[in-house]
Write a protein that holds these residues in place. Structure first.
Motif, short mmCIF file in Angstrom:
data_model
loop_
_atom_site.label_atom_id
_atom_site.label_comp_id
_atom_site.label_asym_id
_atom_site.label_seq_id
_atom_site.Cartn_x
_atom_site.Cartn_y
_atom_site.Cartn_z
N HIS A 20 0.83 -1.20 0.00
CA HIS A 20 0.00 0.00 0.00
C HIS A 20 0.87 1.25 0.00
O HIS A 20 0.55 2.25 -0.67
N LEU A 21 1.98 1.21 0.73
CA LEU A 21 2.88 2.35 0.78
C LEU A 21 3.50 2.63 -0.59
O LEU A 21 3.56 3.78 -1.04
N GLU A 22 3.93 1.59 -1.28
CA GLU A 22 4.52 1.75 -2.61
C GLU A 22 3.50 2.34 -3.59
O GLU A 22 3.83 3.18 -4.43
N LYS A 23 2.25 1.90 -3.46
CA LYS A 23 1.18 2.43 -4.31
C LYS A 23 0.96 3.91 -4.03
O LYS A 23 0.81 4.72 -4.95
N MET A 24 0.97 4.29 -2.75
CA MET A 24 0.74 5.68 -2.39
C MET A 24 1.91 6.56 -2.83
O MET A 24 1.72 7.70 -3.27
N ILE A 25 3.12 6.04 -2.74
CA ILE A 25 4.30 6.77 -3.21
C ILE A 25 4.19 7.06 -4.70
O ILE A 25 4.48 8.16 -5.17
N LYS A 26 3.74 6.07 -5.46
CA LYS A 26 3.59 6.23 -6.90
C LYS A 26 2.51 7.25 -7.23
O LYS A 26 2.68 8.09 -8.11
N ILE A 27 1.39 7.19 -6.50
CA ILE A 27 0.29 8.12 -6.74
C ILE A 27 0.72 9.55 -6.43
O ILE A 27 0.45 10.49 -7.19
N MET A 28 1.39 9.73 -5.30
CA MET A 28 1.80 11.08 -4.90
C MET A 28 2.83 11.69 -5.84
O MET A 28 2.93 12.91 -5.97
N LYS A 29 3.58 10.84 -6.52
CA LYS A 29 4.56 11.34 -7.49
C LYS A 29 3.86 12.06 -8.63
O LYS A 29 4.34 13.07 -9.13
N ASP A 30 2.72 11.52 -9.05
CA ASP A 30 1.99 12.09 -10.18
C ASP A 30 0.93 13.11 -9.76
O ASP A 30 0.63 14.05 -10.50
N ASP A 31 0.37 12.92 -8.57
CA ASP A 31 -0.76 13.77 -8.17
C ASP A 31 -0.81 13.88 -6.65
O ASP A 31 -1.41 13.04 -5.98
N TYR A 32 -0.19 14.92 -6.12
CA TYR A 32 -0.15 15.10 -4.67
C TYR A 32 -1.39 15.84 -4.19
O TYR A 32 -1.67 16.96 -4.61
N ILE A 33 -2.15 15.18 -3.34
CA ILE A 33 -3.32 15.79 -2.72
C ILE A 33 -3.08 15.86 -1.22
O ILE A 33 -2.89 14.83 -0.57
#
Length: 254
Positions: free
Chosen positions: A28-41
């Motif tokens: 889950h952490l790796e997924k969140m890191i990837k998401i935040m790289k493209d779109d930080y909310i």
């Protein structure tokens, strides 16, 4: 309940591994890191007065990884018990939630998500199958395709073919009430790719042998059953290829 919203890049002031809280889930952490790289909310984490992270430990670690500011809410009367209660009732977004959201945001009269919603309702199919048929011409859709769908990047590649396949499924419906089950759709889609498969022939033989149809628990069983129906009265028999990984190892996407 006293609380305030603050922002910082001083990550070390927080204690993320609080006794009684859930451990960090690496996937889950790796997924969140990837998401935040493209779109930080900036979704605030929740900490108590000791700056112990009650909720949002994965968000904290992802922000730390990208050196992004952390928004946090300080509350002096929350305990793990309250966080457990909140997490137990939080509902993740479903595929239908994404369709509803992106459909409302579309500028076109009949955008991709509007067409997906129409197709799913018209043919009575699971959304997962509709996405596969409309976006990927019936081919297996992997996690990357699903991620693009969740970002609003769905594309309809061949609506004419998708409509013809949907109409074919509706012709199956009078003879097999589970025509819209995921396993059956996956199996028939695979057979439909073979040049030896004929939809009219299948429907004709299905009408005669519909009593031999049954509900199955997996794609392989549906594949075997559909192949058997197609071969009823046929000489020679046709054995369809089972190459696609979604036939041999299908798991529903979420």
């Amino acid at each position: 309940m006293k609380k305030s919203i603050r922002v910082t890049k001083n990550y070390d002031q927080f204690t993320s591994q609080v006794k009684g809280n859930r451990p960090i889930n690496i996937g889950h952490l790796e997924k969140m890191i990837k998401i935040m790289k493209d779109d930080y909310i900036p979704n605030p984490i929740i900490v108590n007065s000791k700056l112990e992270v009650m909720d949002g430990q994965h968000r904290l670690e992802a922000c730390k990884h990208h050196q992004l500011p952390v928004y946090y809410i300080v509350t002096d009367d929350w305990e793990i018990k309250q966080i457990q209660t909140i997490n137990s009732v939080v509902r993740k977004w479903t595929l239908a939630d994404y369709v509803h959201s992106f459909k409302a945001l579309e500028n076109k009269l009949a955008g991709a998500y509007t067409q997906l919603d129409w197709y799913t309702k018209k043919y009575g199919l699971p959304l997962e199958c509709s996405i596969m048929i409309l976006h990927n011409n019936g081919n297996y859709i992997n996690k990357d395709v699903l991620d693009q769908f969740k970002k609003g990047n769905l594309q309809i590649n061949d609506l004419k073919w998708a409509t013809s396949f949907g109409n074919f499924l509706l012709k199956v419906k009078p003879f097999f009430k589970y025509y819209n089950s995921r396993g059956f759709i996956h199996a028939v889609l695979q057979m439909d790719k073979d040049h030896r498969f004929s939809r009219p022939v299948f429907l004709k033989r299905l009408e005669i042998n519909s009593m031999k149809m049954r509900r199955c628990t997996n794609v392989i069983d549906y594949f075997d059953m559909a192949e058997y129906i197609f071969n009823c009265g046929a000489r020679p028999k046709v054995q369809f290829e089972r190459k696609e990984k979604w036939v041999t190892g299908y798991k529903p996407l979420r």
